[in-house]
Design a protein around this motif. Structure first.
Motif, PDB file in Angstrom:
ATOM      1  N   UNK A  22       0.856  -1.186   0.000  1.00  0.00           N
ATOM      2  CA  UNK A  22       0.000   0.000   0.000  1.00  0.00           C
ATOM      3  C   UNK A  22       0.897   1.242   0.000  1.00  0.00           C
ATOM      4  N   UNK A  23       0.890   1.994  -1.093  1.00  0.00           N
ATOM      5  CA  UNK A  23       1.774   3.158  -1.227  1.00  0.00           C
ATOM      6  C   UNK A  23       1.367   4.317  -0.330  1.00  0.00           C
ATOM      7  N   UNK A  24       0.171   4.252   0.226  1.00  0.00           N
ATOM      8  CA  UNK A  24      -0.334   5.360   1.051  1.00  0.00           C
ATOM      9  C   UNK A  24      -0.220   5.063   2.544  1.00  0.00           C
ATOM     10  N   UNK A  25       0.526   4.037   2.903  1.00  0.00           N
ATOM     11  CA  UNK A  25       0.697   3.709   4.307  1.00  0.00           C
ATOM     12  C   UNK A  25       0.196   2.307   4.602  1.00  0.00           C
ATOM     13  N   UNK A  26       0.006   2.017   5.865  1.00  0.00           N
ATOM     14  CA  UNK A  26      -0.434   0.703   6.300  1.00  0.00           C
ATOM     15  C   UNK A  26      -1.891   0.490   5.895  1.00  0.00           C
ATOM     16  N   UNK A  27      -2.200  -0.685   5.352  1.00  0.00           N
ATOM     17  CA  UNK A  27      -3.563  -0.973   4.930  1.00  0.00           C
ATOM     18  C   UNK A  27      -4.490  -1.066   6.141  1.00  0.00           C
ATOM     19  N   UNK A  28      -5.779  -0.897   5.895  1.00  0.00           N
ATOM     20  CA  UNK A  28      -6.755  -0.991   6.983  1.00  0.00           C
ATOM     21  C   UNK A  28      -6.705  -2.368   7.632  1.00  0.00           C
ATOM     22  N   UNK A  29      -6.493  -3.412   6.819  1.00  0.00           N
ATOM     23  CA  UNK A  29      -6.458  -4.769   7.378  1.00  0.00           C
ATOM     24  C   UNK A  29      -5.272  -4.946   8.326  1.00  0.00           C
ATOM     25  N   UNK A  30      -4.103  -4.446   7.917  1.00  0.00           N
ATOM     26  CA  UNK A  30      -2.937  -4.555   8.783  1.00  0.00           C
ATOM     27  C   UNK A  30      -3.079  -3.690  10.024  1.00  0.00           C
ATOM     28  N   UNK A  31      -3.663  -2.509   9.847  1.00  0.00           N
ATOM     29  CA  UNK A  31      -3.853  -1.620  10.998  1.00  0.00           C
ATOM     30  C   UNK A  31      -4.785  -2.273  12.025  1.00  0.00           C
ATOM     31  N   UNK A  32      -5.856  -2.892  11.556  1.00  0.00           N
ATOM     32  CA  UNK A  32      -6.798  -3.557  12.457  1.00  0.00           C
ATOM     33  C   UNK A  32      -6.135  -4.740  13.152  1.00  0.00           C
TER      34      UNK A  32
END
Length: 308
Positions: A55-65
């Motif tokens: 994800x070029x815009x940072x950590x994905x929502x799935x990884x963040x969760x």
């Protein structure tokens, strides 16, 4: 990338990526396949990026969760290890159905080189006494006793282990923080956690379900050097664990009662399998353990698999 633009590469980030992989199962892979790939590569983040894309815009929502979930376990005070961590039991890491996480209470390092004692919940008094005597033998030899903390054979084995000042390893079919069922088993759970280790492969508050008992049996088999079946029926968790132990390459000890009273026991003990040991008494168990412990010793393994 983690917060602040830093690469995700910490142990917690690896645990979060492993959790995300098993939850979301990218590209239709099964959780078992994904865990095995992570063990092979040693890099859950790398596998996540390979299968889901960076994800070029940072950590994905799935990884963040997933990271929030892991941080929540820490905040709640749960002790746990992932299959990528050094504290994960080595015997278990080597089997194809090893769980991605283990939650525990007590000293997980004491679960090493144990032997499972399994059998019927509705075992006869004679079988429970036999399980207790086998557990005492294991304790005297310094071998941890692995069991599932159900009533009957499991409870008899662990109570005898504790009384003999051995190491009980209780592997449960619920989450580590789920209410114990039945309530009568709670004191034994606490004694096992205090004197050995209580282990769960499920999310902390997960309830018991039919399939979790079979998954628990697979973990018990993978944790130990061998499985001893004291008493069992034609269709039982003990039979399932004997089958899993054979798949894991673990020896199976069958009492004369199991062989006499079950078709599957007679088939396993027909003499065609070198890692199945019929046992009629404690001396037979002791003799089998001598061979099993010798075959798994570092010196013998070094001869079979030379260094370098």
């Amino acid at each position: 990338m983690a917060e602040g633009g830093q690469p995700m590469n910490s142990a917690r980030d690896q645990q979060a990526a492993l959790l995300a992989l098993t939850i979301h199962k990218p590209r239709g892979r099964s959780a078992r396949e994904l865990v095995n790939e992570v063990v092979w590569s040693g890099d859950a983040i790398g596998l996540w990026n390979e299968l889901r894309g960076v994800d070029l815009f940072g950590v994905s929502d799935e990884l963040r969760a997933a990271r929030q979930e892991v941080d929540g376990w820490i905040s709640a005070g749960y002790q746990f290890v992932s299959i990528l961590d050094a504290g994960y039991p080595g015997h278990l890491r080597g089997v194809y159905d090893a769980p991605p996480f283990l939650f525990y209470r007590g000293d997980l390092s004491r679960a090493t080189d144990g032997v499972s004692i399994v059998g019927s919940r509705d075992a006869s008094p004679q079988a429970c006494q036999r399980a207790a005597r086998i557990a005492e033998l294991l304790a005297q030899r310094g071998l941890p006793v692995i069991s599932g903390l159900a009533r009957g054979i499991d409870s008899a084995a662990h109570e005898a282990t504790i009384d003999a000042r051995g190491v009980p390893v209780g592997v449960i079919a619920t989450g580590i923080a789920a209410p114990y069922t039945p309530a009568a088993s709670r004191p034994l759970h606490e004694r096992v956690a205090k004197t050995g280790v209580l282990v769960s492969q499920f999310m902390p508050t997960a309830p018991a379900q039919k399939h979790t008992f079979l998954m628990r049996n697979a973990t018990m088999s993978g944790l130990g050097l061998a499985t001893i079946v004291v008493e069992a029926g034609e269709h039982s968790g003990a039979r399932a664990q004997a089958r899993m132990a054979m798949e894991h390459g673990r020896p199976v000890l069958l009492t004369d009662s199991v062989i006499a009273n079950t078709q599957w026991g007679r088939e396993l003990a027909d003499g065609r399998r070198s890692n199945v040991y019929p046992v009629a008494g404690l001396q037979d168990v002791s003799n089998a353990l001598d061979r099993i412990v010798w075959m798994t010793s570092d010196d013998v393994l070094a001869q079979v698999i030379p260094a370098g």
